[in-house]
Write a protein that holds these residues in place. Structure first.
Motif, PDB file in Angstrom:
ATOM      1  N   LEU A  90       0.838  -1.194   0.000  1.00 58.07           N
ATOM      2  CA  LEU A  90       0.000   0.000   0.000  1.00 58.07           C
ATOM      3  C   LEU A  90       0.882   1.256   0.000  1.00 58.07           C
ATOM      4  N   PRO A  91       1.156   1.845  -1.177  1.00 58.81           N
ATOM      5  CA  PRO A  91       1.910   3.108  -1.205  1.00 58.81           C
ATOM      6  C   PRO A  91       1.031   4.248  -0.684  1.00 58.81           C
ATOM      7  N   ALA A 101      -8.403  -3.650   2.736  1.00 57.95           N
ATOM      8  CA  ALA A 101      -7.564  -4.846   2.877  1.00 57.95           C
ATOM      9  C   ALA A 101      -8.031  -5.682   4.069  1.00 57.95           C
ATOM     10  N   GLU A 102      -8.453  -5.000   5.131  1.00 56.42           N
ATOM     11  CA  GLU A 102      -8.993  -5.717   6.292  1.00 56.42           C
ATOM     12  C   GLU A 102     -10.277  -6.452   5.914  1.00 56.42           C
ATOM     13  N   ILE A 103     -11.160  -5.768   5.191  1.00 55.04           N
ATOM     14  CA  ILE A 103     -12.413  -6.400   4.763  1.00 55.04           C
ATOM     15  C   ILE A 103     -12.126  -7.598   3.862  1.00 55.04           C
ATOM     16  N   VAL A 109       9.786  -0.964   5.249  1.00 55.81           N
ATOM     17  CA  VAL A 109       8.331  -0.874   5.089  1.00 55.81           C
ATOM     18  C   VAL A 109       7.707  -0.926   6.474  1.00 55.81           C
ATOM     19  N   SER A 110       6.506  -0.368   6.609  1.00 57.47           N
ATOM     20  CA  SER A 110       5.726  -0.525   7.836  1.00 57.47           C
ATOM     21  C   SER A 110       4.749  -1.673   7.613  1.00 57.47           C
ATOM     22  N   LEU A 111       4.629  -2.527   8.610  1.00 61.70           N
ATOM     23  CA  LEU A 111       3.827  -3.746   8.441  1.00 61.70           C
ATOM     24  C   LEU A 111       2.622  -3.746   9.373  1.00 61.70           C
ATOM     25  N   ARG A 112       1.487  -4.117   8.814  1.00 66.80           N
ATOM     26  CA  ARG A 112       0.265  -4.309   9.605  1.00 66.80           C
ATOM     27  C   ARG A 112      -0.219  -5.745   9.411  1.00 66.80           C
ATOM     28  N   LYS A 138      -7.467   2.333   2.035  1.00 67.26           N
ATOM     29  CA  LYS A 138      -6.805   1.144   1.508  1.00 67.26           C
ATOM     30  C   LYS A 138      -6.654   0.075   2.592  1.00 67.26           C
ATOM     31  N   ILE A 139      -6.292   0.520   3.797  1.00 69.49           N
ATOM     32  CA  ILE A 139      -6.130  -0.430   4.906  1.00 69.49           C
ATOM     33  C   ILE A 139      -7.467  -1.056   5.261  1.00 69.49           C
TER      34      ILE A 139
END
Length: 657
Positions: free
Chosen positions: A566-567, A606-608, A627-630, A602-603
């Motif tokens: 996700l940029p 992506a969760e959905i 990168v930051s990671l979730r 976007k997040i």
């Protein structure tokens, strides 16, 4: 306790913890529960007397082992729900006089009763019946058992109850039985073996949730009846918890999630009960197949492929056609140039094909065991009302294997098949697994192939293997296949529901029908034994259950999209593309979202979409080469180098955690 009881010689009651206590002869389960504690006595609904369920108020005259049954046990729920079906029948009879009753058993999730009534039941009627059931509960009607001669029971249901369905059961099903039991609750009486609740007051909450059509004794040529389903509890709190689980089950419904996550589709243009795998669902299926193929290769299985149709004579020889003709598609008739007629059948089972592969060449005792395996698609003409997405389909693929072994190898091979099945379930996160040894019913011999001696040996082998593996199993009489006993694995999902999935079956019958043989060390021909084995069972059914078990939150190794990059802004698209490329090069199923949307949206999307990892890239991350990671459902996991991210994901995928 009464004075009469106190005057009798004491009996020794052994409790589940091994404690032995003296009680007056004639004491009841309620007396025993009360002596232990008032709370237990209030919760008690029945007893287990020397291994068999019995009424709470039945007098105990001799030394015995006794366990108190409460609702929070499988036996307790079964007894409670069966009693609730009787209370529902009484309520229907009071509200709709003239109604007659067929069968009313407990089920895995409640109970039902088949009702013959001139009244056509609707949703509003269910609410009226619920109110009447609760009113009957408040009446605190004692439920009493009466035993009588079968002939007297016939007269009772002809002249007193005027119930032709019970008369038919007594005169046909129970014609060889001398004595039967009836249960009375006020003006309502039913033919039943019991046990039942001591009184109607135990019922505190009820929900009736469905009406369907049924036939008397399951015979479509007989009377059409109305089947009313329900569930009941000893407290309103338990009902509310159940309703909450139902709501969660709706959210987890594999048909709903399958559409939302674009896993599979069902189209009337293709045909009812014929699911089509979409790209994301196909990934899940192929990963599961690869997982099992890899494990089977390590364990000496040999892959084969067989056609989707076969000559009908093949299935007549195996017995599948006469035994399962009602659930098969009609034969395909073909006339060749010479006018000769041949009939083909959509493949109902893979086994006959595998047997012919085995017999295609001479086998030596040194060659055995031979383990053939195939992901083979089979077809069953299920009734339209029974179809249910992936879990009940007309076309489905079995992870089918057939092991051909010598009798002296049989128990070891059964144990190996059990071990493989347990490995599959533990890897996929099914931690609660029950095991049923499905045996034949000696009273219904015409249902099965083979001789009594063959069945005795096969069931002995199955028990020996289960005991050697330390399996905690229960026996299911009448649950065997027509050709042999089975070990059926029943998993409990995240909502506590049970699903039968994997199976291991022993077969002495098919080797006879297909004249299978091997040359023994004595130079003579001998019969091999066949083991039918399928850890997944049906791929469609297994994945449908897995979707609902995980709520679509698949483990990383199975997730169709394992990570999405996700940029944050357009000026880091090049860097995000580099990260995306690194993930793809490492074999990680990754996507990139370069839409001009805010990162928060976007997040959320992506969760959905239940994507396990969200890889966020902005100016800061590009400058630091990170990168930051979730993590889905967990949130921020901090910063990682690209190589560190790849290593972490590959490790999780490889270990199938």
């Amino acid at each position: 306790m009464s004075d009469i009881q106190e005057q009798k010689a004491p009996i020794a009651i052994t409790l589940p913890d091994g404690t032995v206590r003296p009680y007056p002869s004639g004491s009841t389960g309620f007396d025993i529960a009360l002596s232990i504690g008032r709370r237990l006595a209030d919760d008690a609904i029945a007893i287990i007397l020397d291994g068999k369920a019995a009424d709470l108020n039945a007098p105990i005259e001799n030394d015995a082992r006794v366990a108190i049954v409460t609702f929070d046990t499988p036996e307790g729920r079964d007894i409670f729900w069966h009693s609730a079906s009787h209370i529902m029948a009484q309520a229907i009879e009071e509200l709709f006089p003239g109604s007659r009753f067929g069968a009313g058993p407990a089920t895995e999730q409640g109970f039902y009763y088949d009702v013959a009534s001139e009244h056509r039941f609707r949703e509003d009627d269910l609410r009226l019946i619920e109110v009447k059931m609760l009113e009957i509960g408040k009446r605190n009607i004692r439920i009493e058992r009466e035993e009588m001669q079968r002939t007297d029971a016939v007269a009772y249901f002809k002249n007193v109850r005027n119930d032709p369905y019970k008369v038919e059961i007594l005169e046909e099903t129970l014609k060889n039985v001398d004595r039967v039991s009836l249960y009375h609750q006020g003006d309502f009486t039913d033919l039943c073996t019991g046990p039942h609740l001591p009184s109607t007051s135990k019922l505190k909450a009820v929900l009736l949730f469905n009406i369907s059509s049924s036939y008397w004794r399951g015979d479509s040529s007989r009377e059409n009846m109305q089947r009313i389903y329900g569930i009941a509890f000893p407290s309103e709190k338990l009902l509310k918890e159940h309703v909450a689980r139902l709501e969660e089950a709706k959210r987890r419904d594999h048909r709903k999630l399958g559409s939302e996550l674009e896993l599979f589709m069902l189209s009337p243009e293709i045909g009812s009960g014929l699911p089509v795998w979409l790209p994301k669902g196909a990934i899940i299926r192929s990963e599961l197949e690869a997982f099992l193929k890899e494990e089977q290769r390590k364990r000496g299985y040999l892959p084969v492929y067989t056609p989707h149709i076969g000559n009908i004579e093949l299935y007549k020889r195996s017995g599948h056609y006469p035994y399962y003709s009602d659930s098969q598609f009609p034969p395909l008739t073909y006339h060749d140039e010479d006018g000769r007629q041949e009939q083909y059948l959509l493949k109902p089972m893979n086994c006959p094909h595998h047997h012919l592969i085995y017999s295609s060449k001479l086998r030596s005792y040194r060659d055995l065991p031979i383990r053939l395996t195939e992901f083979g698609t089979v077809y069953r003409h299920e009734q339209s009302g029974e179809l249910n997405g992936l879990v009940r389909a007309r076309g489905f693929t079995q992870d089918d294997s057939h092991i051909y072994c010598r009798p002296d190898q049989l128990v070891d091979e059964i144990c190996n098949a059990i071990d493989l099945t347990q490995f599959v379930f533990s890897t996929l996160g099914f931690s609660e697994v029950q095991t049923r040894l499905s045996m034949h019913d000696p009273a219904n011999r015409e249902k099965y192939g083979g001789t009594p001696e063959v069945w005795e040996q096969a069931e002995k082998d199955v028990r020996e293997a289960a005991d050697r593996m330390g399996i905690d199993y229960f026996i299911g009489i009448g649950e065997a296949s027509f050709y042999g006993p089975k070990i059926d694995f029943i998993v409990r999902d995240a909502l506590g529901r049970k699903w039968q999935l994997g199976t291991v079956q022993v077969d002495y019958v098919m080797p006879e029908r297909f004249d299978l043989s091997y040359i023994g060390s004595d130079g003579q021909k001998h019969r091999p034994v066949v083991i039918h084995r399928a850890p997944f069972g049906s791929m469609e059914r297994f994945i449908g259950v897995l979707i609902e078990h995980t709520a679509g939150n698949f483990p990383l190794w199975l997730a169709p999209v394992q990570a999405v990059v996700l940029p944050i802004a357009e000026d880091v698209h090049d860097y995000a593309a580099t990260v995306h490329g690194a993930l793809l090069a490492a074999g990680i199923r990754a996507e990139i979202d370069t839409r001009s949307e805010k990162i928060g949206k976007k997040i959320r999307e992506a969760e959905i979409g239940k994507i396990p990892y969200m890889v966020v890239a902005g100016q800061k991350e590009r400058e630091n080469g990170e990168v930051s990671l979730r993590r889905h459902r967990q949130g921020d996991m901090g910063s990682f180098t690209v190589s560190g991210l790849v290593d972490m994901l590959r490790k999780e995928i490889t270990e199938r955690t």
